[in-house]
Design an enzyme around this catalytic site. Structure first.
Site, PDB file in Angstrom:
ATOM      1  CD  GLN A 234      -1.004  -0.646   3.680  1.00 48.73           C
ATOM      2  OE1 GLN A 234      -2.212  -0.663   3.589  1.00 48.73           O
ATOM      3  NE2 GLN A 234      -0.373  -1.059   4.765  1.00 48.73           N
ATOM      4  CG  HIS A 264      -8.649   3.468  17.911  1.00 48.17           C
ATOM      5  ND1 HIS A 264      -8.310   4.592  17.199  1.00 48.17           N
ATOM      6  CD2 HIS A 264      -8.340   2.409  17.111  1.00 48.17           C
ATOM      7  CE1 HIS A 264      -7.797   4.228  16.022  1.00 48.17           C
ATOM      8  NE2 HIS A 264      -7.808   2.908  15.941  1.00 48.17           N
ATOM      9  CG  ASP A 288      -3.681   2.245  13.954  1.00 46.25           C
ATOM     10  OD1 ASP A 288      -3.858   1.381  14.845  1.00 46.25           O
ATOM     11  OD2 ASP A 288      -4.618   2.738  13.301  1.00 46.25           O
ATOM     12  CG  ASP A 308      -0.955  -4.547   9.908  1.00 44.89           C
ATOM     13  OD1 ASP A 308      -1.905  -3.861  10.315  1.00 44.89           O
ATOM     14  OD2 ASP A 308      -0.399  -4.356   8.798  1.00 44.89           O
ATOM     15  CG  ASP A 342      -2.880 -12.220   3.395  1.00 45.42           C
ATOM     16  OD1 ASP A 342      -3.969 -11.763   3.788  1.00 45.42           O
ATOM     17  OD2 ASP A 342      -2.512 -12.184   2.206  1.00 45.42           O
ATOM     18  CB  ALA A 343      -5.900 -11.542   8.648  1.00 47.77           C
ATOM     19  CG  ASP A 360      -9.343  -1.484  13.329  1.00 50.08           C
ATOM     20  OD1 ASP A 360     -10.243  -1.000  12.627  1.00 50.08           O
ATOM     21  OD2 ASP A 360      -8.534  -0.789  13.985  1.00 50.08           O
TER      22      ASP A 360
END
Lengths: 500, 541
Positions: A234, A264, A288, A308, A342-343, A360
């Protein structure tokens, strides 16, 4: 001698056409509707050339000197045309005015070139040879340029550098002219100095082209870009204006530091505070560290696993001063295990169990992301949740993307889960939705106690989050499945409707 | 992290570009659009012809002498051919607890048209790559999928159903969703598509078009439906005054895709079958990275102990009540033979085979290629790569993305399976052409075709392997579906009792469901005869 002279004509002609093509391509790119842009630009350009040709009659003395000055002006105008246009588009409202001004200016100057050249040469050769040769090489140059532009220039150099390159060619021809016609010049030295100055300026422009391109890109964002990086997955951009830091992934806003606490807190606490026996938490996405910051407010949480995709995200939010201030250094917590993966495949191979899972992910803007919002994904995730554990899913806006929101709710239901939809207001996003989910037969009641230092949520306000006003109430929806991702289609339509 | 597009009202940047393309993407796209070609590079592309089998076929055709057998083995049933029909016959025998059989496969890897390959990116198919979601009537197919876990309690496993986006078509310089042309159609074109759909709907309602085909063919056909087999689908469209170029392309594409034949050489009955036989209870089709290799792989694993690999059958003779099957260095004797290899080979192998039986068989030649992509090409217009990607008015059938069924969010590399039915010339000419041209010729042809939609394809591909199949699939030519010779293949023959043909060739349509049906039917016929005559090997179930 004639060969070199005619090569100069060929180059001049090529330059002239390139500037016209650049203006046309740039206008099509920035304004759209390429047929209109190319037509009007070619039209204005040719018309301006006509004006230039007509004006040439008023130049009567010092033809060579005038010719060289004109070349230098073309070099500057043409060479910097695309830089100026990109920046004009980025920073002003007057793009079209500047566009046509530049096109007409270059057109007029180019229109002056050929009549002047013919007059310069008329005493050296037969007039019929002058006309024949000058025009032949003029058209040959145009052909060369028209082929070079799409095949080499645009793909290899881009519009900014191509323009500068041809500016350099123009200036070089001017310099060359001072030698070619030196017998017709009284004092060539000042002209040569001017040529060298313009050449230097343009070479500087070549070196600085990178910054122009970057500056034009930055204009996408409202505020000053303090960090921008293209990772494998990205484009990460951070902007700042006064005390407001914003994160964009692929130019989609992820948070604003002014109100991210609302998002959050609403994401984490309604679920996590309700389960005092929770020990292990899973965060999917959320590189983040802002959700982790909220989770760390619970002393009963023993371990947090953050999965992530993008290592550069978690590294950045672990090391950058501005960002660690935002997440309170949460990514350095000894309770945290950061996994770069990768989830979906990670969940498939993992045997870990969790008491609470925070999903999220970025919004389902494409089918690749949409896979993470399917019944198959939620079913797999549910296998990793302990008997009285819960899942919370960030679920886009129930107001702007109502169908999308209730599709996510339905998808969780079809994955065999009970759902507890809720929403809150985050100024930089608007109304935002979440869904809590747990296994059928398990219970949920809003928490009666919250961690102390919250800025937004209160115990009494939480039950209200589960109330949906009339314009956000449930709509009929079908589950989002791997083989039928209706969510991505709904999402695309709903957000497009809002932004137009 | 989450959320929404920057254009939403609360987060609207002061200035936003009219397009979401990045500058670089835009320049790439415009340059491609402006010049219509990609820059040629010197990036080397490796590759070769793979899985060549026609040399063996030519040995059989030319009656090359084979060495005399040195071993002898005896079985009640010998299955010749390890494609889907042969494997299905074995599957059926095994399910009936019958164990006295062997399956002879000429290749080192069984699977036939369901063969697959694998590299460090993904598994990929070499030919058949999907099965339409079977409806409730397709009991055998459902039985198999239940056994392999694709169907549980009446629900299809989500990960085996083709992921969104399923199909896209490159037409008039852009991608559209789905393969049925939707861009650039006039009202007249639309009306014709509507009329065509209505006609197919009516055919569907007749119950004559089923999978397996035999079931529907056994039901009495109305005269206008039976008459369909006497014209080509192209002629039939003409008769119906359906002349929209888009519709004709669409039907021609379906014929090339399913039968390897142009619409002008496909029976209208078969052409209609493509549209009229399927009602989908679920959005599909079923697909896997290795295509139908997923099924083959499971069947092979289950039936491994019965399979002999590298066992090229070169002679089948009958003396009295026993068959002698010569394969490699072994002479097999059997009470019954299930001939599941391509049926056109039968006259070369089987002594006493009446030549009339196979005279009407026409086969389509094909080429498939697997392209290894070290990076993904840029997409024009920001669309996402679908599973099936088709180019309007290309002679090829487009490509399938082998790792489309990946649950990853991000893939850097891929394998594309490129399909090309050589349907423009007669099968004979095409077959000759296919074998005549070298790898380099086909590589260039494939890359040139793909460069129309992906100008930078040459920079992405590192390997390109090609499989040439002279007799890839049976072709339902005009008249073939209802021909006596096709029907005769499904019945016993004087002098060849206890020998059953079992290839999908018998159905005239080369798809998994037909191969399975023919294999299972042959197995049942063989079992019935054997249990009737031979107490010792009678099946226990």
């Amino acid at each position: 001698m004639p060969a070199l002279l005619f090569i100069s004509i060929l180059l001049i002609a090529a330059c002239g056409l390139i500037y016209e093509l650049i203006a046309g391509a740039l206008a099509s790119y920035l304004l759209g509707d390429s047929i209109t842009q190319f037509s009007t630009i070619i039209g204005s350009y040719l018309f301006a050339m006509g004006i230039g040709s007509w004006l040439s009659r008023y130049i009567s003395r010092g033809l060579v000197t005038q010719f060289i000055w004109i070349e230098l002006m073309v070099a500057i105008f043409g060479g910097f045309s695309s830089s100026i246009l990109f920046l004009t588009f980025a920073y002003t409202q007057g793009f079209r005015i500047i566009l046509y001004f530049i096109v007409i200016a270059i057109g007029m100057l180019v229109g002056l070139e050929i009549p002047l050249l013919m007059r310069i040469l008329k005493d050296r050769f037969e007039f019929r040879d002058v006309v024949a040769h000058v025009l032949t090489f003029d058209y040959l140059g145009a052909l060369g340029a028209s082929l070079l532009f799409p095949i080499v220039l645009v793909p290899q150099l881009g519009l900014v550098r191509s323009a500068v390159l041809f500016g350099i060619v123009n200036a070089a021809v001017a310099l060359w002219g001072t030698f070619l016609f030196k017998d017709q010049l009284r004092s060539p030295q000042p002209l040569r100095v001017a040529c060298l100055l313009v050449l230097t300026l343009l070479c500087g422009g070549m070196a600085g082209a990178k910054h122009v391109i970057a500056a034009a890109d930055d204009s996408l964002y409202a505020d000053e870009v303090i960090f921008a990086k293209d990772t494998r997955y990205q484009r990460i951009v951070l902007t700042r204006w006064r005390d407001d830091t914003r994160l964009f992934l692929n130019s989609h806003l992820q948070f604003s530091s002014r109100d991210e606490y609302r998002y959050h807190e609403a994401l984490v606490h309604p679920g996590l505070a309700a389960n005092s026996s929770a020990r292990r938490v899973l965060v999917l996405g959320g590189g983040d560290g802002l959700a982790v910051r909220e989770i760390l407010k619970y002393p009963n949480i023993e371990s947090i696993t953050l999965v992530d995709l993008d290592r550069q995200m978690t590294d950045m939010f672990r090391s950058n001063d501005v960002l660690t201030k935002l997440n309170g250094g949460s990514l350095a917590s000894p309770k945290l295990h950061v996994i770069t993966a990768d989830a979906f495949p990670w969940l498939e191979q993992s045997t870990d169990m969790f008491d609470f899972a925070i999903v999220d992910f970025p919004d389902p803007t494409n089918y690749s992301l949409g896979k993470l919002y399917t019944t198959a994904f939620y079913r797999l995730l549910a296998k990793h949740i302990s008997a009285n554990g819960m899942i919370v899913v960030q679920s886009t806006s129930p107001m702007f993307a109502r169908q999308s929101y209730w599709t996510i709710v339905e998808t969780l239901k079809q994955a065999g889960l009970q759902t507890f939809p809720y929403h809150t207001y985050v100024p930089s996003f608007g109304e935002w939705g979440f869904v809590l989910a747990n296994a059928k037969g398990a219970t949920y009641s809003p928490p009666r106690q919250l961690p102390k230092d919250l800025r937004f949520l209160t115990v009494s306000a939480i039950p209200e989050l589960f109330e949906f006003p009339a314009d956000m109430q449930p709509v009929a929806a079908e589950a989002n499945r791997l083989n039928d991702q209706n969510l991505v289609r709904h999402y695309d339509r709903e957000w497009r409707d809002i932004s137009h | 992290m989450a959320r929404h597009q920057p254009l939403a009202i609360f987060a609207m940047p002061k200035r936003s570009k009219p397009t979401q393309l990045s500058r670089r993407e835009f320049l790439a796209a415009t340059s491609a659009a402006l010049i219509g070609l990609g820059m040629k590079t010197d990036k080397p592309i490796a590759g070769e012809f793979v899985n060549e089998s026609f040399q063996l076929g030519h040995m059989l055709r030319d009656r090359t002498p084979f060495p005399a057998p040195t071993k002898k083995e005896k079985f009640a049933i010998v299955i010749v051919g390890g494609g889907m029909a042969g494997l299905s016959a074995a599957w059926q025998l095994e399910r009936r607890s019958f164990r006295d059989f062997v399956l002879l496969e000429m290749d080192k890897q069984p699977g036939g048209n369901s063969r697959w390959g694998e590299n460090d990116i993904t598994a990929y198919p070499w030919a058949a790559h999907y099965v339409p979601v079977p409806n409730a009537k397709a009991t055998l197919v459902r039985e198999l999928f239940e056994e392999f876990g694709a169907l549980k309690n009446g629900k299809w496993e989500e990960r085996y159903l083709c992921f969104t986006p399923q199909e896209r078509l490159f037409i008039h310089g852009r991608w559209q969703d789905g393969i049925e042309p939707a861009v650039g159609l006039t009202d007249r074109d639309r009306e014709q598509f509507k009329r065509f759909d209505d006609l197919m709907q009516r055919f569907r309602a007749s119950n004559n078009f089923t999978i397996p085909t035999q079931l529907g063919m056994d039901i009495t056909q109305k005269p206008d439906i039976a008459a369909l087999d006497r014209v080509s689908i192209a002629e039939w469209l003409q008769q119906q005054k359906l002349d929209s170029p888009y519709l004709r392309w669409y039907v021609d594409y379906a014929c090339r895709d399913d039968y390897g034949a142009p619409a002008s050489a496909t029976s209208a009955w078969a052409g209609a079958h493509y549209y009229a036989s399927r009602e989908h209870e679920e959005k599909g089709p079923l697909t896997w990275p290795e295509g139908n290799g997923w099924i083959a792989r499971r069947l092979i694993k289950k039936l491994d102990s019965y399979i002999r690999r590298n066992a090229l059958v070169h002679r089948i003779t009958k003396d009295k009540n026993r068959y002698r099957i010569l394969a490699g260095d072994t002479e097999f004797t059997a009470d019954s033979v299930i001939f599941a290899a391509p049926t056109f080979l039968a006259p070369y192998l089987i002594e006493g085979m009446p030549p009339a039986l196979t005279k009407d068989l026409v086969y389509s030649p094909w080429l498939t290629a697997n392209l290894t992509l070290d990076r993904l090409p840029r997409e024009i217009g920001g669309t996402e790569t679908a599973w099936d990607n088709v180019i309007y008015n290309s002679p090829s059938l487009g490509y399938i993305v082998a790792n489309h069924q990946s649950i990853r969010q991000h893939e850097d590399r891929s394998v594309w399976t490129y399909y090309w039915a050589l349907a423009e010339r007669s099968p004979l000419e095409s077959r000759r052409f296919l074998l005549e041209k070298d790898w380099n010729y086909w590589k260039e042809a494939i890359l040139t075709d793909l460069a129309r939609i992906h100008p930078d394809i040459r920079d992405c591909v590192s390997r390109l392997d090609i499989m040439r199949m002279g007799h890839a699939m049976i072709r339902p030519s005009v008249g073939f579906m209802f021909s006596d010779s096709r029907r005769a293949l499904t019945r016993p023959h004087a002098g060849l009792e206890r020998l059953f043909f079992a290839n999908s060739d018998l159905s005239g349509i080369s798809i998994f469901e037909e191969a399975q049906y023919r294999g299972v039917t042959a197995a049942q016929q063989a079992l019935a005869i054997i249990s009737g005559s031979q107490e010792s090997t009678a099946p226990t179930a």
